[in-house]
Design a protein around this motif. Structure first.
Motif, PDB file in Angstrom:
ATOM      1  N   ILE A  63     -17.456 -57.563  -1.489  1.00  0.00           N
ATOM      2  CA  ILE A  63     -17.928 -58.007  -2.811  1.00  0.00           C
ATOM      3  C   ILE A  63     -18.875 -56.964  -3.401  1.00  0.00           C
ATOM      4  CG2 ILE A  63     -19.348 -59.737  -3.985  1.00  0.00           C
ATOM      5  CD1 ILE A  63     -17.996 -61.841  -2.140  1.00  0.00           C
ATOM      6  N   SER A  67     -18.230 -54.796  -6.836  1.00  0.00           N
ATOM      7  CA  SER A  67     -19.169 -54.890  -7.960  1.00  0.00           C
ATOM      8  C   SER A  67     -19.570 -53.519  -8.495  1.00  0.00           C
ATOM      9  CB  SER A  67     -20.409 -55.685  -7.556  1.00  0.00           C
ATOM     10  OG  SER A  67     -21.206 -54.934  -6.661  1.00  0.00           O
ATOM     11  N   SER A  73     -12.895 -57.675 -14.845  1.00  0.00           N
ATOM     12  CA  SER A  73     -13.327 -58.832 -14.053  1.00  0.00           C
ATOM     13  C   SER A  73     -12.158 -59.617 -13.472  1.00  0.00           C
ATOM     14  CB  SER A  73     -14.225 -59.747 -14.884  1.00  0.00           C
ATOM     15  OG  SER A  73     -13.514 -60.269 -15.977  1.00  0.00           O
ATOM     16  N   SER A  74     -11.022 -59.663 -14.165  1.00  0.00           N
ATOM     17  CA  SER A  74      -9.885 -60.411 -13.622  1.00  0.00           C
ATOM     18  C   SER A  74      -9.325 -59.744 -12.365  1.00  0.00           C
ATOM     19  CB  SER A  74      -8.791 -60.586 -14.676  1.00  0.00           C
ATOM     20  OG  SER A  74      -8.251 -59.339 -15.046  1.00  0.00           O
ATOM     21  N   SER A  76     -11.107 -57.773 -10.244  1.00  0.00           N
ATOM     22  CA  SER A  76     -12.109 -57.989  -9.194  1.00  0.00           C
ATOM     23  C   SER A  76     -12.044 -59.414  -8.661  1.00  0.00           C
ATOM     24  CB  SER A  76     -13.515 -57.708  -9.716  1.00  0.00           C
ATOM     25  OG  SER A  76     -13.676 -56.348  -9.980  1.00  0.00           O
ATOM     26  N   THR A  77     -11.913 -60.366  -9.556  1.00  0.00           N
ATOM     27  CA  THR A  77     -11.833 -61.772  -9.152  1.00  0.00           C
ATOM     28  C   THR A  77     -10.594 -62.026  -8.300  1.00  0.00           C
ATOM     29  OG1 THR A  77     -13.045 -62.472 -11.118  1.00  0.00           O
ATOM     30  CG2 THR A  77     -11.711 -64.149 -10.005  1.00  0.00           C
ATOM     31  N   ALA A  78      -9.469 -61.443  -8.682  1.00  0.00           N
ATOM     32  CA  ALA A  78      -8.240 -61.617  -7.901  1.00  0.00           C
ATOM     33  C   ALA A  78      -8.380 -61.020  -6.503  1.00  0.00           C
ATOM     34  CB  ALA A  78      -7.058 -60.991  -8.636  1.00  0.00           C
ATOM     35  N   ILE A  80     -11.221 -60.554  -4.832  1.00  0.00           N
ATOM     36  CA  ILE A  80     -12.177 -61.372  -4.078  1.00  0.00           C
ATOM     37  C   ILE A  80     -11.507 -62.664  -3.608  1.00  0.00           C
ATOM     38  CG2 ILE A  80     -14.283 -62.764  -4.288  1.00  0.00           C
ATOM     39  CD1 ILE A  80     -15.364 -60.457  -6.104  1.00  0.00           C
ATOM     40  N   THR A  81     -10.724 -63.279  -4.481  1.00  0.00           N
ATOM     41  CA  THR A  81     -10.015 -64.514  -4.116  1.00  0.00           C
ATOM     42  C   THR A  81      -9.063 -64.263  -2.965  1.00  0.00           C
ATOM     43  OG1 THR A  81     -10.216 -65.379  -6.356  1.00  0.00           O
ATOM     44  CG2 THR A  81      -8.480 -66.333  -4.968  1.00  0.00           C
ATOM     45  N   LYS A  84     -11.075 -63.815   0.233  1.00  0.00           N
ATOM     46  CA  LYS A  84     -11.610 -65.090   0.708  1.00  0.00           C
ATOM     47  C   LYS A  84     -10.508 -65.948   1.333  1.00  0.00           C
ATOM     48  CE  LYS A  84     -15.757 -65.399  -2.075  1.00  0.00           C
ATOM     49  NZ  LYS A  84     -16.610 -66.280  -2.864  1.00  0.00           N
TER      50      LYS A  84
END
Length: 145
Positions: A63, A67, A73-74, A76-78, A80-81, A84
């Motif tokens: 993470i 950053s 952001s989409s 990075s979010t994908a 990270i998801t 996880k």
């Protein structure tokens, strides 16, 4: 090699060249591979607090890395998801290791291999972001599937 190292005809051939890149898991201190292997060992010894500590460090390293990168952001979010979800899969695998008090080399290889896949996905996203002004296309290929 600098482009001047190749004869002129080699430069022309290289325009259609497909290139593969192999990466390692994140280094630094502590290394992601070491953290993942330590998590397997902790699971086999039923040290659940240590196991969670190792996996939390793995998550925070990725993470923190994401950053700092110039990704939207989409993306990075994908990433990270996905990481996880993979970490949850690792927890499920290690739950079995803990129940059986069993540390097989195949389990260690499987769990440690996640670090390389995350690095490859992050590199692919970064190269894709940077190549938006060029004709290059970058794809992540999971050879395990």
């Amino acid at each position: 090699f600098p482009s001047s190292s190749f004869p002129e005809e080699k430069k022309e051939e290289s325009k259609d060249l497909n290139l593969g890149i192999v990466v390692s898991a994140m280094g630094g201190k502590p290394k992601v591979t070491d953290l993942l292997l330590n998590a397997v060992t902790a699971a086999s010894q039923r040290q659940n607090d240590a196991l969670e500590s190792y996996l939390s460090l793995v998550e925070s390293k990725h993470i923190n890395c994401l950053s700092t990168l110039p990704l939207d952001s989409s993306t990075s979010t994908a990433l990270i998801t996905k990481m996880k979800n993979d970490l949850q899969d690792i927890r499920d695998i290690l739950r079995t290791v803990s129940l059986l008090k069993w540390n097989a080399s195949r389990i260690s290889d499987l769990v440690a291999g996640y670090g390389e896949t995350w690095s490859a996905q992050i590199l692919c996203a970064l190269l894709s972001h940077r190549s938006s002004l060029t004709e290059h296309t970058f794809l992540y290929l999971d050879a395990r599937r």
